[in-house]
Design a protein around this motif. Sequence first.
Motif: not given
Length: 248
Positions: A86-87, A114-115, A120-121, A136-137
């Motif tokens: 989470i985060g 924030n997607r 970026i990664g 990822f959600r």
Amino acid sequence: MAAVNNGSDSQPAKHQEVGHKSLLQSDALYQYILETSVYPREPEPMKELREVTAKHPWNLMTTSADEGQFLNMLLKLINAKNTMEIGVYTGYSLLSTALALPDDGKVILALDINRENYEIGLPIIQKAGVAHKIDFREGPALPLLDEMIKDEKFHGSFDFIFVDADKDNYLNYHKRLIDLVKIGGVIGYDNTLWNGSLVAPPDAPLRKYVRYYRDFVLELNKALAADTRVEICQLPVGDGITLCRRVS
Ligand code: SAM
Ligand code: CA
């Protein structure tokens, strides 16, 4: 990068390493750890992601390289297979997790409101060959956890859960995560020493967000210490991480 001087003759400034969260009294000692034990063993994709993240305006949020190394080792020690995060931000701790998991391991849920930052990664995570391990959600964590809780199959299914998001919700997360982590599994709560502010005198000049979240972190630490469903270990790695091993 060497420790820098902030201009005053007597006080060396905290060095400028991105993700610098060390609570060590000596910056030189922290630098020594990074240069001796962390950077030489940092996987190439993690180095690349750390350098890309360093250019981002919110780079203060990233997990430090020494904590990334710690998480990677921890996951291997406990043979983690199913995890949650989470985060995510740009994904440094996520990449260190995905690299530690076996081929059939999964970050079942990597969650962030924030997607854009994750993207970026993402190319680096893809290049590292571990993107298939990550689901990822985008969205706030709490409603998603409430959805998961409704599904019995998720109960007791996680080996490891890393919580590194909104500190004012950690106790709300804990109420739910305690059912989702398996007995013997571990929840890691990050930033539980909150910049050392927990022991600052009431009139200490703290940044606004540090002061705001401090009471939540204090409350969390007390609650975890009193929670007999978990064994705990609070480590001064990074900005403090509290490991909770579920025992009942
Ligand atoms: N673990 C990350 C890393 O290694 O770079 C750093 C995470 S950063 C400290 C905190 C993240 O939590 C931010 O990316 C923010 O968007 C996210 N966040 C804040 N509130 C959230 C919420 N309610 N639900 C999910 N994510 C949230
Ligand atoms: Ca953190």
